[in-house]
Design a protein around this motif. Sequence first.
Motif, PDB file in Angstrom:
ATOM      1  N   ASP A 282      21.097  16.260 -30.316  1.00  0.00           N
ATOM      2  CA  ASP A 282      19.739  16.778 -30.159  1.00  0.00           C
ATOM      3  C   ASP A 282      19.370  17.782 -31.253  1.00  0.00           C
ATOM      4  O   ASP A 282      18.524  18.650 -31.056  1.00  0.00           O
ATOM      5  N   ASN A 283      19.975  17.654 -32.424  1.00  0.00           N
ATOM      6  CA  ASN A 283      19.722  18.609 -33.503  1.00  0.00           C
ATOM      7  C   ASN A 283      18.254  18.650 -33.919  1.00  0.00           C
ATOM      8  O   ASN A 283      17.697  19.731 -34.143  1.00  0.00           O
TER       9      ASN A 283
ATOM     10  N   ARG B  95      16.192  20.426 -31.225  1.00  0.00           N
ATOM     11  CA  ARG B  95      16.447  21.872 -31.233  1.00  0.00           C
ATOM     12  C   ARG B  95      15.861  22.525 -32.487  1.00  0.00           C
ATOM     13  O   ARG B  95      15.378  23.654 -32.433  1.00  0.00           O
TER      14      ARG B  95
ATOM     15  N   GLU C 250      12.123  22.796 -31.843  1.00  0.00           N
ATOM     16  CA  GLU C 250      11.869  23.912 -30.927  1.00  0.00           C
ATOM     17  C   GLU C 250      11.982  25.253 -31.652  1.00  0.00           C
ATOM     18  O   GLU C 250      11.214  26.188 -31.376  1.00  0.00           O
TER      19      GLU C 250
ATOM     20  N   VAL D  90      18.987  23.502 -37.159  1.00  0.00           N
ATOM     21  CA  VAL D  90      20.033  23.454 -36.141  1.00  0.00           C
ATOM     22  C   VAL D  90      20.854  22.221 -36.457  1.00  0.00           C
ATOM     23  O   VAL D  90      20.330  21.097 -36.464  1.00  0.00           O
TER      24      VAL D  90
END
Length: 187
Positions: free
Chosen positions: A64-65, A68, A71, A57
Amino acid sequence: MSGWQAGLERRWSEPHRHHHDRTHLADVLAALDELAAGGEPFDAEVVRTAAWFHDAVYDPRADDNEERSAELALELLPSDENPSEVARLVRITRTHAADAGDSNAAALCDADLSVLASDRERYDRYADNVRREYAHVPDADFHAGRAAILVGFLERAALFTTATGRARWESPARANLDREIATLRSR
């Protein structure tokens, strides 16, 4: 190629990526091979999987790469591919600061930063591609922010955590960072 890899290849090929693209992924995987050949002890399978996910991502406007991407690893990886360890490693790439004794994180962070030790032409292409990813940031802000990041790296006792990384990449990386900082400050 597993199903998750095919999906990630599409992500790594997104048109807004200029540095954080398939070439970067291939470079990180090659650097991991170099670290393994140098005798560095890390779980190659888990760390290679983390390399696939570490910038899966990537939005240059987001902060917040890594989270993410971690996740996404938890979502896509089957339990036998150690998704929690992969996600942990991906999160560490936010700071590139591996704890002492964390050989998996050391290998991934060193491989991710190995581009800093590239020859001059390759390094300049890398720096230009980073600038292209941040084209939305005004020049003065980009130059100041990029210089601050690079100075932060130079203030570390060592850029690379593994013995192989330090031996092969530390000196040329520091020279490239010094040169780029001087260029940024002259603009």
